[in-house]
Scaffold this motif. Structure first.
Motif, PDB file in Angstrom:
ATOM      1  N   ALA A  76       8.754  -4.029  21.708  1.00 30.78           N
ATOM      2  CA  ALA A  76       8.196  -5.042  20.797  1.00 30.78           C
ATOM      3  C   ALA A  76       9.187  -5.448  19.708  1.00 30.78           C
ATOM      4  O   ALA A  76      10.170  -4.761  19.441  1.00 30.78           O
ATOM      5  CB  ALA A  76       6.918  -4.499  20.157  1.00 30.78           C
ATOM      6  N   THR A  77       8.902  -6.613  19.090  1.00 26.70           N
ATOM      7  CA  THR A  77       9.659  -7.047  17.912  1.00 26.70           C
ATOM      8  C   THR A  77       8.733  -7.045  16.704  1.00 26.70           C
ATOM      9  O   THR A  77       7.602  -7.529  16.787  1.00 26.70           O
ATOM     10  CB  THR A  77      10.236  -8.465  18.117  1.00 26.70           C
ATOM     11  N   VAL A  78       9.231  -6.478  15.599  1.00 27.77           N
ATOM     12  CA  VAL A  78       8.443  -6.421  14.364  1.00 27.77           C
ATOM     13  C   VAL A  78       9.070  -7.376  13.358  1.00 27.77           C
ATOM     14  O   VAL A  78      10.265  -7.293  13.077  1.00 27.77           O
ATOM     15  CB  VAL A  78       8.448  -4.975  13.794  1.00 27.77           C
ATOM     16  N   TYR A  79       8.289  -8.308  12.844  1.00 25.61           N
ATOM     17  CA  TYR A  79       8.748  -9.228  11.804  1.00 25.61           C
ATOM     18  C   TYR A  79       8.182  -8.765  10.479  1.00 25.61           C
ATOM     19  O   TYR A  79       6.962  -8.592  10.351  1.00 25.61           O
ATOM     20  CB  TYR A  79       8.256 -10.655  12.084  1.00 25.61           C
ATOM     21  N   VAL A  80       9.055  -8.551   9.504  1.00 29.74           N
ATOM     22  CA  VAL A  80       8.554  -8.088   8.216  1.00 29.74           C
ATOM     23  C   VAL A  80       9.315  -8.802   7.098  1.00 29.74           C
ATOM     24  O   VAL A  80      10.524  -9.045   7.198  1.00 29.74           O
ATOM     25  CB  VAL A  80       8.598  -6.527   8.126  1.00 29.74           C
ATOM     26  N   THR A  81       8.577  -9.212   6.053  1.00 31.87           N
ATOM     27  CA  THR A  81       9.185 -10.071   5.031  1.00 31.87           C
ATOM     28  C   THR A  81      10.073  -9.306   4.056  1.00 31.87           C
ATOM     29  O   THR A  81      10.827  -9.912   3.314  1.00 31.87           O
ATOM     30  CB  THR A  81       8.094 -10.831   4.240  1.00 31.87           C
ATOM     31  N   LEU A  82       9.959  -7.964   4.043  1.00 29.65           N
ATOM     32  CA  LEU A  82      10.821  -7.142   3.184  1.00 29.65           C
ATOM     33  C   LEU A  82      11.279  -5.932   3.991  1.00 29.65           C
ATOM     34  O   LEU A  82      10.518  -5.405   4.812  1.00 29.65           O
ATOM     35  CB  LEU A  82      10.029  -6.686   1.950  1.00 29.65           C
ATOM     36  N   GLU A  83      12.490  -5.520   3.728  1.00 32.04           N
ATOM     37  CA  GLU A  83      13.043  -4.334   4.408  1.00 32.04           C
ATOM     38  C   GLU A  83      12.039  -3.173   4.378  1.00 32.04           C
ATOM     39  O   GLU A  83      11.516  -2.834   3.311  1.00 32.04           O
ATOM     40  CB  GLU A  83      14.322  -3.919   3.662  1.00 32.04           C
ATOM     41  N   PRO A  84      11.758  -2.549   5.511  1.00 30.10           N
ATOM     42  CA  PRO A  84      10.833  -1.409   5.520  1.00 30.10           C
ATOM     43  C   PRO A  84      11.320  -0.301   4.583  1.00 30.10           C
ATOM     44  O   PRO A  84      12.524  -0.047   4.499  1.00 30.10           O
ATOM     45  CB  PRO A  84      10.843  -0.953   6.978  1.00 30.10           C
ATOM     46  N   CYS A  85      10.386   0.336   3.882  1.00 33.18           N
ATOM     47  CA  CYS A  85      10.796   1.307   2.855  1.00 33.18           C
ATOM     48  C   CYS A  85      11.347   2.581   3.488  1.00 33.18           C
ATOM     49  O   CYS A  85      10.909   3.027   4.542  1.00 33.18           O
ATOM     50  CB  CYS A  85       9.638   1.610   1.909  1.00 33.18           C
ATOM     51  N   ALA A  86      12.338   3.169   2.793  1.00 33.66           N
ATOM     52  CA  ALA A  86      13.014   4.364   3.299  1.00 33.66           C
ATOM     53  C   ALA A  86      12.400   5.620   2.709  1.00 33.66           C
ATOM     54  O   ALA A  86      12.600   6.714   3.215  1.00 33.66           O
ATOM     55  CB  ALA A  86      14.493   4.291   2.926  1.00 33.66           C
ATOM     56  N   HIS A  87      11.678   5.440   1.613  1.00 40.06           N
ATOM     57  CA  HIS A  87      11.234   6.595   0.819  1.00 40.06           C
ATOM     58  C   HIS A  87       9.783   6.972   1.123  1.00 40.06           C
ATOM     59  O   HIS A  87       8.996   6.162   1.598  1.00 40.06           O
ATOM     60  CB  HIS A  87      11.346   6.259  -0.662  1.00 40.06           C
ATOM     61  N   VAL A  88       9.476   8.224   0.797  1.00 34.98           N
ATOM     62  CA  VAL A  88       8.082   8.643   0.823  1.00 34.98           C
ATOM     63  C   VAL A  88       7.557   8.432  -0.589  1.00 34.98           C
ATOM     64  O   VAL A  88       8.015   9.066  -1.533  1.00 34.98           O
ATOM     65  CB  VAL A  88       7.948  10.121   1.236  1.00 34.98           C
ATOM     66  N   GLY A  89       6.676   7.470  -0.753  1.00 31.86           N
ATOM     67  CA  GLY A  89       6.138   7.193  -2.088  1.00 31.86           C
ATOM     68  C   GLY A  89       4.664   7.503  -2.083  1.00 31.86           C
ATOM     69  O   GLY A  89       4.251   8.612  -1.730  1.00 31.86           O
ATOM     70  N   LYS A  90       3.862   6.492  -2.462  1.00 35.14           N
ATOM     71  CA  LYS A  90       2.411   6.685  -2.409  1.00 35.14           C
ATOM     72  C   LYS A  90       1.951   6.760  -0.960  1.00 35.14           C
ATOM     73  O   LYS A  90       0.858   7.195  -0.663  1.00 35.14           O
ATOM     74  CB  LYS A  90       1.718   5.530  -3.133  1.00 35.14           C
ATOM     75  N   THR A  91       2.808   6.271  -0.066  1.00 31.17           N
ATOM     76  CA  THR A  91       2.513   6.287   1.372  1.00 31.17           C
ATOM     77  C   THR A  91       3.789   6.754   2.094  1.00 31.17           C
ATOM     78  O   THR A  91       4.854   6.719   1.506  1.00 31.17           O
ATOM     79  CB  THR A  91       2.135   4.863   1.862  1.00 31.17           C
ATOM     80  N   PRO A  92       3.694   7.169   3.380  1.00 29.04           N
ATOM     81  CA  PRO A  92       4.904   7.618   4.094  1.00 29.04           C
ATOM     82  C   PRO A  92       5.917   6.480   4.270  1.00 29.04           C
ATOM     83  O   PRO A  92       5.580   5.317   4.105  1.00 29.04           O
ATOM     84  CB  PRO A  92       4.371   8.066   5.450  1.00 29.04           C
ATOM     85  N   SER A  93       7.141   6.830   4.630  1.00 26.50           N
ATOM     86  CA  SER A  93       8.198   5.833   4.800  1.00 26.50           C
ATOM     87  C   SER A  93       7.945   4.970   6.037  1.00 26.50           C
ATOM     88  O   SER A  93       7.795   5.469   7.149  1.00 26.50           O
ATOM     89  CB  SER A  93       9.541   6.551   4.951  1.00 26.50           C
ATOM     90  N   CYS A  94       7.927   3.657   5.830  1.00 24.51           N
ATOM     91  CA  CYS A  94       7.668   2.742   6.956  1.00 24.51           C
ATOM     92  C   CYS A  94       8.833   2.741   7.933  1.00 24.51           C
ATOM     93  O   CYS A  94       8.637   2.617   9.144  1.00 24.51           O
ATOM     94  CB  CYS A  94       7.442   1.327   6.448  1.00 24.51           C
ATOM     95  N   ALA A  95      10.071   2.862   7.425  1.00 23.41           N
ATOM     96  CA  ALA A  95      11.228   2.860   8.322  1.00 23.41           C
ATOM     97  C   ALA A  95      11.163   4.079   9.252  1.00 23.41           C
ATOM     98  O   ALA A  95      11.401   3.972  10.452  1.00 23.41           O
ATOM     99  CB  ALA A  95      12.522   2.866   7.522  1.00 23.41           C
TER     100      ALA A  95
END
Ligand code: AOF
Ligand code: ZN
Length: 376
Positions: A76-95
């Protein structure tokens, strides 16, 4: 012109992701607006999502959750308007989440300047063998997230100044009357802006003269924080912004340290923590007034990423002289007054080459009024 790396379909899906991101407006700040669309190997959309609420799931997670048949993620191809986050913040890292899936390609509109991310999200994906392409519709993505980007890069909120003047440059008539310079459509547009920006700022004279509520009316939307610049800390507590149902959203800026310290005393007719449920911020004095640059930094710490200033000429002058305005929204009403209070005075400019230069100008007709929008 070199051929674009992106196909027509890429553009179509990223536009869709940008439209989804927009749905979060007014609810996600100080975090960014983010939208995400997932397309299977056959070119069919199998998932979509956006960042809906501050502190809640990121766009990518919402899009992944919406995919019914997970086998469609293969290739699949994922289109996202901002770079997926690298960090574990309030939620897990999307990258990290994406890197564990069999997706083939991630298309990103904009890299995330947040130091916790800033290229690291893209690196995680690439290391996992996922193709990453950035920069598709980056201008649109930049303008959509102008508050977040400014706030993240500078540590200060994005400051938009709204003024309404006559064709001959007056914001009030000689008798002081100033309400309804513009027409109804301009006024409801201002209410849309109040719902869109994190906060609305006015000076003490505006509170004294107009006793405004600074709330969102005429349109649907959430109430912004209200920032009142009251250097001497002497506005009566009976004013609307201190007594209505949004009292706890009022933040007062003062440089009067003595009164600020005394303010715990309920016998004094000044703002006090018991009588007033909002917040008071003490800042330094600058040229006899509250240090507004410091005030903006303090506001950023309170998660205020954007400010819509609706100033009189004093506050406008103070902000412009210190270069604290990022965007101007100037309504020009088809009226002549020939006298009264001028919109822009005392900017300390003597020569044309010192003029404050605006760029990226757009003009729109709003009802009978003209709206000039421009950046500093
Ligand atoms: C979001 N939504 O869809 C994406 C974000 O505090 P956290 O853990 O929610 O992380 C916030 C940061 O994550 C934010 O400043 C931005 O850099 C990054 N990406 N944030 O709120 C999203 N993709
Ligand atoms: Zn994320």
């Amino acid at each position: 012109m070199p051929a674009s790396r992106f196909t027509k379909d890429d553009t179509k899906w990223m536009k869709k992701a940008l439209r989804l991101a927009e749905l979060g407006r007014g609810h996600v700040s100080p975090n960014p607006l983010v939208g995400c669309v997932i397309i299977n190997a056959e070119g069919t959309k199998i998932g979509q999502g956006y960042h809906e609420r501050y502190g809640k799931a990121h766009a990518e997670v919402n899009a992944l959750t919406s995919v019914k048949d997970k086998s469609g993620l293969e290739g699949a191809t994922v289109y996202v308007t901002l770079e997926p986050c690298a960090h574990v913040g309030k939620t897990p890292s999307c990258a990290v989440t994406l890197s564990k899936l069999p997706v083939k390609r991630v298309v990103v509109a904009l890299e995330d300047p947040n130091p916790k991310v800033n290229g690291k999200g893209i690196e995680i994906l690439q290391k996992a063998g996922i193709e990453v392409e950035t920069g598709l519709l980056s201008d649109e993505a930049t303008s959509q997230n102008e508050s977040f980007l400014h706030y993240t890069k500078t540590g200060r909120p994005f400051v938009v100044m709204k003024m309404a003047q006559t064709l001959d440059g007056y914001i009030a008539a000689p008798d002081g009357s100033s309400q309804w310079i513009t027409g109804k459509m301009a006024r409801s547009l201002v209410h849309e802006w109040r719902a869109r920006y994190d906060s609305v700022m006015v000076g003490r004279n505006t509170v004294l003269n107009d006793n405004p509520r600074l709330t969102v009316r005429h349109v649907e939307g959430r109430q912004p924080k209200r920032i009142i610049v009251d250097g001497p800390l002497s506005l009566p507590r009976t004013m609307n912004v201190f007594t209505d149902q949004y009292e706890d959203r009022t933040i007062v800026i003062t440089h009067n340290e003595t009164k600020y310290r005394q303010s715990a005393d309920p016998m004094l007719n000044i703002l006090d923590p018991d009588g007033f449920r909002g917040q008071t911020l003490l800042v330094n004095k600058f040229e006899g007034h509250s240090d507004l640059r410091q005030a903006f930094s303090e506001l950023a710490r309170l998660d205020v990423a954007s400010v819509l200033v609706e100033p009189g000429s004093d506050l406008a002058r103070a902000l412009l002289r210190r270069g604290l305005v990022d965007k101007l929204e100037l309504f020009i009403a088809p009226k002549l007054l020939g006298g009264g209070t001028r919109s822009f005075v005392g900017l300390g400019i003597d020569s044309l080459n010192e003029a404050l230069q605006l760029k990226n100008i757009t003009t729109t007709q709003v009802g009978d009024d003209l709206l000039v929008s421009a950046y500093f």
